[in-house]
Write a protein that holds these residues in place. Sequence first.
Motif, PDB file in Angstrom:
ATOM      1  N   UNK A 141      -8.999  15.995  -7.017  1.00  0.00           N
ATOM      2  CA  UNK A 141     -10.429  15.835  -6.727  1.00  0.00           C
ATOM      3  C   UNK A 141     -10.715  14.842  -5.608  1.00  0.00           C
ATOM      4  N   UNK A 142      -9.689  14.302  -4.986  1.00  0.00           N
ATOM      5  CA  UNK A 142      -9.901  13.495  -3.781  1.00  0.00           C
ATOM      6  C   UNK A 142      -9.835  11.999  -3.978  1.00  0.00           C
ATOM      7  N   UNK A 143      -9.319  11.522  -5.095  1.00  0.00           N
ATOM      8  CA  UNK A 143      -9.241  10.080  -5.330  1.00  0.00           C
ATOM      9  C   UNK A 143      -8.340   9.403  -4.290  1.00  0.00           C
ATOM     10  N   UNK A 144      -7.182   9.989  -4.074  1.00  0.00           N
ATOM     11  CA  UNK A 144      -6.243   9.398  -3.125  1.00  0.00           C
ATOM     12  C   UNK A 144      -6.752   9.485  -1.692  1.00  0.00           C
ATOM     13  N   UNK A 145      -7.381  10.594  -1.348  1.00  0.00           N
ATOM     14  CA  UNK A 145      -7.927  10.724   0.011  1.00  0.00           C
ATOM     15  C   UNK A 145      -8.974   9.655   0.272  1.00  0.00           C
ATOM     16  N   UNK A 146      -9.788   9.363  -0.730  1.00  0.00           N
ATOM     17  CA  UNK A 146     -10.789   8.315  -0.559  1.00  0.00           C
ATOM     18  C   UNK A 146     -10.126   6.945  -0.423  1.00  0.00           C
ATOM     19  N   UNK A 147      -9.062   6.709  -1.181  1.00  0.00           N
ATOM     20  CA  UNK A 147      -8.359   5.431  -1.075  1.00  0.00           C
ATOM     21  C   UNK A 147      -7.746   5.265   0.318  1.00  0.00           C
ATOM     22  N   UNK A 148      -7.191   6.339   0.855  1.00  0.00           N
ATOM     23  CA  UNK A 148      -6.661   6.261   2.225  1.00  0.00           C
ATOM     24  C   UNK A 148      -7.773   5.915   3.220  1.00  0.00           C
ATOM     25  N   UNK A 149      -8.942   6.498   3.008  1.00  0.00           N
ATOM     26  CA  UNK A 149     -10.087   6.198   3.863  1.00  0.00           C
ATOM     27  C   UNK A 149     -10.439   4.709   3.778  1.00  0.00           C
ATOM     28  N   UNK A 150     -10.457   4.164   2.568  1.00  0.00           N
ATOM     29  CA  UNK A 150     -10.749   2.738   2.390  1.00  0.00           C
ATOM     30  C   UNK A 150      -9.735   1.871   3.129  1.00  0.00           C
ATOM     31  N   UNK A 151      -8.467   2.211   3.007  1.00  0.00           N
ATOM     32  CA  UNK A 151      -7.417   1.428   3.650  1.00  0.00           C
ATOM     33  C   UNK A 151      -7.625   1.374   5.157  1.00  0.00           C
ATOM     34  N   UNK A 152      -7.944   2.513   5.747  1.00  0.00           N
ATOM     35  CA  UNK A 152      -8.175   2.551   7.196  1.00  0.00           C
ATOM     36  C   UNK A 152      -9.441   1.798   7.585  1.00  0.00           C
ATOM     37  N   UNK A 153     -10.466   1.933   6.772  1.00  0.00           N
ATOM     38  CA  UNK A 153     -11.751   1.331   7.094  1.00  0.00           C
ATOM     39  C   UNK A 153     -11.709  -0.185   7.004  1.00  0.00           C
ATOM     40  N   UNK A 154     -10.926  -0.717   6.085  1.00  0.00           N
ATOM     41  CA  UNK A 154     -10.915  -2.163   5.816  1.00  0.00           C
ATOM     42  C   UNK A 154      -9.641  -2.839   6.315  1.00  0.00           C
ATOM     43  N   UNK A 155      -8.959  -2.235   7.273  1.00  0.00           N
ATOM     44  CA  UNK A 155      -7.661  -2.757   7.680  1.00  0.00           C
ATOM     45  C   UNK A 155      -7.736  -4.146   8.310  1.00  0.00           C
ATOM     46  N   UNK A 156      -8.887  -4.534   8.812  1.00  0.00           N
ATOM     47  CA  UNK A 156      -9.003  -5.857   9.434  1.00  0.00           C
ATOM     48  C   UNK A 156      -9.269  -6.969   8.429  1.00  0.00           C
ATOM     49  N   UNK A 157      -9.771  -6.639   7.262  1.00  0.00           N
ATOM     50  CA  UNK A 157     -10.191  -7.680   6.320  1.00  0.00           C
ATOM     51  C   UNK A 157      -9.488  -7.633   4.980  1.00  0.00           C
ATOM     52  N   UNK A 158      -8.876  -6.500   4.627  1.00  0.00           N
ATOM     53  CA  UNK A 158      -8.254  -6.343   3.317  1.00  0.00           C
ATOM     54  C   UNK A 158      -6.800  -5.894   3.465  1.00  0.00           C
TER      55      UNK A 158
END
Length: 375
Positions: free
Chosen positions: A207-224
């Motif tokens: 249902x896309x849980x992992x795809x969303x997590x990958x999106x988060x990782x890319x989006x927050x790469x400067x701070x997290x």
Amino acid sequence: MSHSPPSAHQHQPSLEAASYVQLVFDLCEESGSAGNLSRSPIQIVQSFGDKPVHRCRMDGSWDWDRAMRENTDRLLRSWLFLGRSMRVNQREDVLIQLGELEFINGRDSAIMAYAPTPERAQQLLEEFTKTYGSPAPDSGGSFYLMRQEMYGGIKSETVNLPIEALLSDELLSLYYPDQMPAWHGGFMQKLDTKKHGLSLFEGESGTGKTSYLRHLICLLKQSHRFYFIPPGNLNMLTEPEFIGFWSEERLAHPDEQFVVILEDAEAVLMSRESDNRAEVSCILNISDGMMADFLSLHVICTVNCGASALDPAVLRPGRLLAHRIFRRIPSAQAQRVAKHLNRELPSGASDHTLAEIFAENEAVKKDEKQVGFGF
């Protein structure tokens, strides 16, 4: 008083020799998680003895193969990890002695320079990087795969994600039902403002849980910084080295926020029984307890079961930072996703998972088990 370390052919070292070895390991106890290195190598400890030693550290990427070829006579050790495919090669550890008391110790993603003065350690690192540094691979972001060593200790390996893992607001709306962009904005704010917390991503496989997590990782790469614990290694949550790993990561990265991903975490979130009591208690403590105040970790757990099957303490009001149910996509929206991907969906189904839509055909969906981050 000085002692010589036991030679490799001594099968039963004396008590005196054994004490020396223990002393060396005590001196080397500063874990390498701070620099993604295990311990200060024994050769360095022996060389400096009671003389001043200073260390300078940097994250990055280096051409270790060339550095080893051009410093063969000064290469003290090298460890290479071969993936199962024999194509994924990672330098686990390289140790080069550049001078009498000058050492470079590094691996794929981190390097340390040792010298008698701070200035010289920094200079060594800068000179080595100028000669052998290589640009980091172009990626949307990266996470750190955690694994436990056979003889104790916890290490992390850098895994880069493609830039395509980053989704636009339009794709978030397209791929996920239930007003995903609005929920996502609120979740982002919580990750930025809360020091720690537990988030639960619930939904059947695909249902896309992992795809969303990958999106988060890319989006927050400067701070997290995102750390991933594979389902088969969740027992490391209760290991003594677990706390030490985070303590040293915090020292090495004081300005970044840490997020721990536990995928398929049902086994450690179900109602506490004799086989998972320690793991459930550990997750609760590191996400919302006195230990959480010290570690400052965000913990994101994905589960395929319904929340009602989990330990009630996990769902306690005020404990969860976020609880998102990833649902199947209704037929009309699924058809729009398929059109965007230039694919056709079989008729007759009332809804689809995101994985089903992305699958090239039904045979792929039925015959291949899709496993989250691919581990």
